[in-house]
Motif scaffolding. Structure first.
Motif, PDB file in Angstrom:
ATOM      1  N   THR A  68     108.033-122.261 -41.051  1.00  0.00           N
ATOM      2  CA  THR A  68     108.861-121.040 -40.422  1.00  0.00           C
ATOM      3  C   THR A  68     110.236-121.683 -40.254  1.00  0.00           C
ATOM      4  O   THR A  68     110.570-122.739 -39.515  1.00  0.00           O
ATOM      5  CB  THR A  68     108.291-120.659 -39.223  1.00  0.00           C
ATOM      6  OG1 THR A  68     107.033-120.234 -39.073  1.00  0.00           O
ATOM      7  CG2 THR A  68     109.216-119.434 -38.413  1.00  0.00           C
ATOM      8  N   LEU A 207     103.764-118.838 -35.973  1.00  0.00           N
ATOM      9  CA  LEU A 207     104.066-120.044 -35.459  1.00  0.00           C
ATOM     10  C   LEU A 207     102.829-120.809 -35.295  1.00  0.00           C
ATOM     11  O   LEU A 207     103.053-122.125 -35.812  1.00  0.00           O
ATOM     12  CB  LEU A 207     104.516-119.805 -34.052  1.00  0.00           C
ATOM     13  CG  LEU A 207     105.976-119.083 -34.016  1.00  0.00           C
ATOM     14  CD1 LEU A 207     106.327-118.699 -32.641  1.00  0.00           C
ATOM     15  CD2 LEU A 207     106.921-119.956 -34.690  1.00  0.00           C
ATOM     16  N   ASN A 208     101.630-120.431 -34.928  1.00  0.00           N
ATOM     17  CA  ASN A 208     100.664-121.130 -34.837  1.00  0.00           C
ATOM     18  C   ASN A 208      99.847-122.007 -35.941  1.00  0.00           C
ATOM     19  O   ASN A 208      99.252-123.092 -36.127  1.00  0.00           O
ATOM     20  CB  ASN A 208      99.434-120.464 -34.289  1.00  0.00           C
ATOM     21  CG  ASN A 208      99.629-120.129 -32.575  1.00  0.00           C
ATOM     22  OD1 ASN A 208      99.976-120.972 -31.954  1.00  0.00           O
ATOM     23  ND2 ASN A 208      98.997-119.163 -32.117  1.00  0.00           N
ATOM     24  N   SER A 209     100.298-121.400 -37.202  1.00  0.00           N
ATOM     25  CA  SER A 209      99.712-121.752 -38.480  1.00  0.00           C
ATOM     26  C   SER A 209     100.507-122.520 -39.276  1.00  0.00           C
ATOM     27  O   SER A 209     100.571-123.013 -40.272  1.00  0.00           O
ATOM     28  CB  SER A 209      99.071-120.409 -39.408  1.00  0.00           C
ATOM     29  OG  SER A 209     100.048-119.721 -39.590  1.00  0.00           O
ATOM     30  N   SER A 210     101.955-122.790 -38.672  1.00  0.00           N
ATOM     31  CA  SER A 210     102.908-123.255 -39.582  1.00  0.00           C
ATOM     32  C   SER A 210     102.759-124.955 -39.486  1.00  0.00           C
ATOM     33  O   SER A 210     102.646-125.557 -38.431  1.00  0.00           O
ATOM     34  CB  SER A 210     104.404-123.187 -38.702  1.00  0.00           C
ATOM     35  OG  SER A 210     104.536-121.687 -38.890  1.00  0.00           O
ATOM     36  N   VAL A 213     108.265-125.990 -37.874  1.00  0.00           N
ATOM     37  CA  VAL A 213     109.243-124.890 -37.345  1.00  0.00           C
ATOM     38  C   VAL A 213     110.561-125.559 -37.397  1.00  0.00           C
ATOM     39  O   VAL A 213     110.754-126.312 -36.642  1.00  0.00           O
ATOM     40  CB  VAL A 213     108.739-124.469 -36.015  1.00  0.00           C
ATOM     41  CG1 VAL A 213     109.902-123.422 -35.679  1.00  0.00           C
ATOM     42  CG2 VAL A 213     107.476-123.870 -35.989  1.00  0.00           C
ATOM     43  N   VAL A 231     110.011-120.860 -29.977  1.00  0.00           N
ATOM     44  CA  VAL A 231     109.205-121.098 -31.048  1.00  0.00           C
ATOM     45  C   VAL A 231     108.523-122.421 -30.990  1.00  0.00           C
ATOM     46  O   VAL A 231     107.348-122.531 -31.561  1.00  0.00           O
ATOM     47  CB  VAL A 231     110.075-121.010 -32.240  1.00  0.00           C
ATOM     48  CG1 VAL A 231     110.739-119.457 -32.155  1.00  0.00           C
ATOM     49  CG2 VAL A 231     111.269-121.952 -32.179  1.00  0.00           C
ATOM     50  N   ASN A 234     105.391-122.378 -28.779  1.00  0.00           N
ATOM     51  CA  ASN A 234     104.324-121.322 -29.430  1.00  0.00           C
ATOM     52  C   ASN A 234     103.772-121.956 -30.702  1.00  0.00           C
ATOM     53  O   ASN A 234     103.108-121.177 -31.544  1.00  0.00           O
ATOM     54  CB  ASN A 234     104.662-120.043 -29.640  1.00  0.00           C
ATOM     55  CG  ASN A 234     104.755-119.272 -28.320  1.00  0.00           C
ATOM     56  OD1 ASN A 234     103.612-119.206 -27.599  1.00  0.00           O
ATOM     57  ND2 ASN A 234     105.816-118.982 -27.615  1.00  0.00           N
ATOM     58  N   SER A 235     104.267-123.304 -30.863  1.00  0.00           N
ATOM     59  CA  SER A 235     103.625-123.896 -32.237  1.00  0.00           C
ATOM     60  C   SER A 235     103.623-125.404 -32.064  1.00  0.00           C
ATOM     61  O   SER A 235     103.929-126.251 -32.705  1.00  0.00           O
ATOM     62  CB  SER A 235     104.980-124.122 -33.249  1.00  0.00           C
ATOM     63  OG  SER A 235     106.039-124.548 -32.747  1.00  0.00           O
ATOM     64  N   SER A 238     102.865-127.880 -35.068  1.00  0.00           N
ATOM     65  CA  SER A 238     103.986-128.181 -35.921  1.00  0.00           C
ATOM     66  C   SER A 238     104.868-129.225 -35.541  1.00  0.00           C
ATOM     67  O   SER A 238     105.000-129.549 -34.473  1.00  0.00           O
ATOM     68  CB  SER A 238     104.666-126.805 -35.887  1.00  0.00           C
ATOM     69  OG  SER A 238     103.762-125.667 -36.056  1.00  0.00           O
ATOM     70  N   HIS A 240     108.528-130.094 -35.185  1.00  0.00           N
ATOM     71  CA  HIS A 240     109.909-129.310 -34.738  1.00  0.00           C
ATOM     72  C   HIS A 240     110.903-129.995 -35.142  1.00  0.00           C
ATOM     73  O   HIS A 240     111.328-131.124 -34.584  1.00  0.00           O
ATOM     74  CB  HIS A 240     109.623-129.280 -33.371  1.00  0.00           C
ATOM     75  CG  HIS A 240     108.445-128.349 -32.817  1.00  0.00           C
ATOM     76  ND1 HIS A 240     107.815-128.567 -31.438  1.00  0.00           N
ATOM     77  CD2 HIS A 240     107.459-127.710 -33.462  1.00  0.00           C
ATOM     78  CE1 HIS A 240     106.723-127.974 -31.347  1.00  0.00           C
ATOM     79  NE2 HIS A 240     106.565-127.315 -32.326  1.00  0.00           N
TER      80      HIS A 240
END
Length: 347
Positions: A68, A207-210, A213, A231, A234-235, A238, A240
């Motif tokens: 994302t 976001l959860n499946s990224s 991010v 973001v 909520n990830s 991921s 970051h």
């Protein structure tokens, strides 16, 4: 991954390694030679371990890499200027007679913006990308045209509004430093908060499946901190990645954000200017004592490694600094520097 390490070791004269905050067997005033480099896979893992293992897990899982990216889209007009004095003289004459055209300048329009450029490059590398940005009808058409060749690999989530517009003066006279000066109208990128992405689509499943991010151009976005918290919180699974862009006007606010939200930021990527702005901000707040400003401003591998190590340890964030001479990455314990590869051609 083993191939990566064996290949990289062939070019070990391009690398410097710092162990536990001290350059091994080197006096502070001594010039670091190119004989000081990592010697084994385990040494490299000390620096790259978090990124290495996370990326390795993604590759082994055979799941599609989904990234994302958000939030800025700009259309840039680059104007080349070879003689600044002559241009100033012509403009003054035009103003005195009430205006008119200044002809004979070379210019080109480009699609860009940090987020759009990152999304495009990731798509070229084969990743699936969700791009969240803002654009008007013309910008919407341009973005769809640019990403059309990737088909369903790239999902565009475009909020209707005003995208950024930048006029770039590219000074090309070799008698002074070749540089770009950018005049930016950031448009609705200026207030790109969480509500803009929430209103385009159900963002949480994305976001959860990224796998990662990527948040870019914090400096142009007055809601950048709100967006960052939303973001990244909520990830949780991921990587970051934060690229703040030119923080000159907000450097004190930015270092406070790094202090407050370091647990949310996995990797901070900054260029030479942003690095110097952070150093300047920390010195003004008393967090970093600079005894020799000339030495700090001298961009050398040893200075970059020492500064990256300090910044990473201070903020508790992995930090990458990219400069004209090379890039340095530090995880707060160890640091590695890689020389820049001179390009055959710059586009």
């Amino acid at each position: 991954m083993d191939t990566f390490y064996s290949d990289i070791s062939k070019y070990n004269n391009n690398y410097y390694i710092c162990f536990s905050g001290e350059f091994v067997d080197k006096d502070e005033d001594e010039v670091i030679s190119e004989n000081q480099f990592f010697s084994s896979k385990s040494d490299v893992n000390l620096v790259f371990k978090n990124i290495y293992y996370k990326l390795n897990d993604i590759v082994k899982s055979n799941v599609d890499i989904k990234i994302t990216v958000l939030p800025d889209f700009f259309i840039d007009r680059v104007i080349q200027i070879s003689d600044m004095d002559k241009l100033t003289e012509v403009i003054e004459k035009k103003i005195k007679v009430g205006g008119g055209s200044v002809r004979g300048l070379n210019s080109v329009d480009m699609k860009g913006g940090n987020a759009v450029n990152v999304a495009y490059c990731l798509a070229r590398l084969g990743a699936k990308v969700d791009l969240f940005t803002v654009a008007d009808k013309i910008g919407y058409s341009i973005l769809n045209s640019v990403f059309k060749k990737f088909n369903s690999q790239v999902s565009l989530h475009i909020k209707n509004g005003k995208h950024g517009l930048t006029t770039i003066f590219e000074f090309t006279n070799p008698s002074f430093s070749v540089s770009n000066v950018m005049l930016s109208d950031v448009g609705d990128n200026r207030n790109f908060g969480p509500e803009l992405i929430e209103s385009t689509i159900d963002i949480l499943p994305i976001l959860n499946s990224s796998s990662a991010v990527v948040l870019t151009n914090w400096a142009s976005n007055l809601r950048g901190t709100d967006l960052l918290k939303y973001v990244f919180k909520n990830s949780t699974n991921s990587l970051h990645f934060l690229d703040p862009a030119d923080i000159s006007e907000r450097r004190l606010e930015f270092i406070q954000d790094l202090k407050n939200h370091s647990r949310l930021i996995y990797l901070l990527s900054i260029n030479e200017n942003e690095y110097l702005q952070i150093i300047c901000a920390l010195s003004s707040t008393g967090d970093m004592i600079i005894s020799d400003k000339k030495n700090i401003n001298s961009i050398t591998p040893i200075n970059l490694c020492k500064s990256a190590l300090f910044l990473s340890k201070f903020f508790k964030i992995d930090i990458c600094i990219h400069t004209m001479i090379g890039s340095v990455l530090s995880n707060g314990c160890n640091t590695v520097f890689v020389n820049a590869i001179p390009p055959s051609k710059i586009n």
